[in-house]
Design a protein around this motif. Sequence first.
Motif, PDB file in Angstrom:
ATOM      1  N   SER A  91       0.861  -1.324   0.340  1.00  0.00           N
ATOM      2  CA  SER A  91      -0.203  -0.199   0.193  1.00  0.00           C
ATOM      3  C   SER A  91       0.847   1.633   0.372  1.00  0.00           C
ATOM      4  N   CYS A 144       1.116   4.130  -2.398  1.00  0.00           N
ATOM      5  CA  CYS A 144       1.093   5.719  -2.668  1.00  0.00           C
ATOM      6  C   CYS A 144       2.645   6.504  -3.124  1.00  0.00           C
ATOM      7  N   THR A 191      -0.548   8.734   2.736  1.00  0.00           N
ATOM      8  CA  THR A 191       0.239   7.307   3.135  1.00  0.00           C
ATOM      9  C   THR A 191      -1.085   7.010   4.578  1.00  0.00           C
ATOM     10  N   SER A 240      -3.795   5.499   3.896  1.00  0.00           N
ATOM     11  CA  SER A 240      -3.522   3.548   3.457  1.00  0.00           C
ATOM     12  C   SER A 240      -3.435   2.894   4.674  1.00  0.00           C
ATOM     13  N   THR A 281      -7.207   2.489   0.435  1.00  0.00           N
ATOM     14  CA  THR A 281      -6.460   3.569  -0.510  1.00  0.00           C
ATOM     15  C   THR A 281      -6.753   3.518  -1.424  1.00  0.00           C
ATOM     16  N   HIS A 329      -1.498  -5.987   2.194  1.00  0.00           N
ATOM     17  CA  HIS A 329      -2.369  -5.027   3.626  1.00  0.00           C
ATOM     18  C   HIS A 329      -0.952  -5.945   4.639  1.00  0.00           C
TER      19      HIS A 329
END
Length: 560
Positions: free
Chosen positions: A25, A29, A75, A78, A83, A154
Motif C-alpha cells: 500500500s 502511495c 500514506t 493507506s 487506499t 496490506h
Amino acid sequence: MPWRKPLNDINNQPGGRSIRPAIGSVTLCLITTLYILLVTNSMFWTRAYGYFTAEPTAFIAFVLGISAAIMALFTFFSAKYVTKPTLIFFILVAAVSSWFNDQFGVTIDKEMIRNAAVSTGAEAGHLITPRFAMHVLLTGILPSLVIIWVRIVHRPILWKLVHNTAVILACVAVFIVAGTSYYKTFAGVGRAHRDLMDTLNPVMPITSAVRYVIDSQRNANVVAAPLGTDAHRVGAVDNGKPRVTIIVAGETARAQNFSLGGYGRPTNPELAKQNVVYFPDTTSCGTATATSIPCLFSVYTRAQYSHRKGLETQNLLDVLTHAKVDVTWLDNDTGSYNVTDRVSYTYLPTSADPRFCKDGECLDAILVDKVDNWLDHIKGDSVLVLHQLGSHGPAYYQRYPEEFRRFTPDCRANDFGKCSQEEINNAYDNTILYTDHIVSTVIDKLKQRSGSISGAVMYFSDHGESLGENGIYLHGTPYMIAPPEQIHVPFLVWMADDLAKTAGYDMVCVAKQASAGSHSHDNIFHSVLGMMDVATKVYDPSLDVFSACRRSANKLAQAN
C-alpha cells in the motif's frame, strides 16, 4: 512475532497464481504521488520554477518538501478498504483540475468553485469537449483502472500502523528540513508570489471545495438586514414624466476590446453615434460573475465586500424599492446570485423561445424583445436590469447571430485548441459588436418614448476576459493576481436630454470627469441612486460619478 507476518493474498485462486500484480500500500502511495506530481501539476511546477529562478537549490528543496508532504498525506489514507478509493479520488480530481490549469490558466479556488456551482448545464457543457474527455480518460480514468486492477498487500494492522507512521514521520522530517534550510527564501517568495500554492493538485481544489461547502452551510440561513429604509424620491426639479433607468449588466466584456476606449477595431459602431459617456478606466469588483454581480449591487466597496456581507445586507434594488421605485430584473445569464431575492425576477432561458434560444441558452436579443412590453406598462419611476449572456466563453461564436459575424475567420468551436489565436480574437470581438447593438437598441427604445418617460441607460460588464495573454484564457483568476484583461471593464452611461436638463446634469462635465479619473464597480450603487433622485443616508455623493457635475440645487446630499 505473528503480527509481523504479511497477510496471505486472499485474491489468489486456489492451486493457481493470480495474474494481478501485488503491491504494498505504501509503495502504491509513492507511485501515485510521483504520478500526480509529474503528470497533473505542470502549471504548478512551471510557476514555482519561475519564482525560484534565482535560487535553484531552494527550488530543489521546495520540490523535495512538497513531494514529501504529498506522500505523507497519501500514506495517511493507506488502510484496507480506504487506499484505493482515496487514491482514485485524488487522481480524478487532479486530472480534471489540471485540464483547466494547463489549457486556460485557471486557478481552482473557492470563488471558482462557487462560480461553477451556480453554472447552468448549458454553460458547463461548453467546457466538456472531446479533448477534455480524452485528457480525463488518459490522465484520470486509466490510472484509476490500474489501481483497481492491482492487488494491495496490506500488513497486519499493528505492523501497518507502525510502518505507516514511520513513513509519515520520515516525510514530515524531510518537509521540515527542506523548509527550514531555505526558510528565508521560501518566506520571501511566498510573500512576493501569494499564488505559489494555488495550483497544487489535488490539494488546492479539494481544499477550495471544502471551504465552499463550509461557507455554504454557514450562510444557508442568513437573512438580509434592511438597508436604506429611509430612501425617498426627491425630484426637486421634475418634468412630470416617470424617470426610467435601464441597467444593462454585461457578461465577460473586457474594456480592451471596446473601440469607445480606443481599441483599433470598430467594435462599437452603433454606440459611437449615441452620445454616450464612456468611462475608460473602470475596474471590476471581481473576476467571476458570482462575486462581481452581488458585489457591485451592494453598498460595500470591493475592499469591504465579502460573500457573507452581500447575503446579510440588502442591496441597491432593495433601497430603490424602499423609495417606491418599481424594480424588475430580466435574466439571460446564470442568475442574480441572491440580488433579486425581494424584487420581480424572470429567468428567460427557461422560455426556450425558438426565435432566440437553443440548447438551453438564448441570444441577448431576447432581452430587447421584452423591453417594449415592460416600457408599455410603466406607471411610475422604474428601474429595469437586463442581465446579458454577453461574451461568455469559451463558446463565443454562440453569443451572436450570423449577421454579426463580421470579424472572420472566427473560432467556431468550444475548444480553443482547435482555433488559432486570430480566430479566438475575432469571435470575441463579434460578441462585443453584438453587445454594442443590444445596448444601442435599448437606448433607441427609450428615445422612441421620450414624450412619455425620462430615460437613462447604464451599461457595465461584471468582469473581463483573458484571451491568451501570458497563456491565460477565460476569467476567474484570484483578484490579487488577476491580469488587467480580467478586471478592466467597460462602463458607459446615456441620458436623455430632458432628463439631464431637469435633473441639473452638466453632461460635458460628466464626460470630462469620466476621462480624467479612475472608476470602479464601487460607483454603481451610488450613481444609480443619483440618477433616480433617491435620497437616503446610505447614499455617498463621493462615489456618485454624476455628483460633481450636478447643479448644487439638485444635489442629493442636501436632501439626506
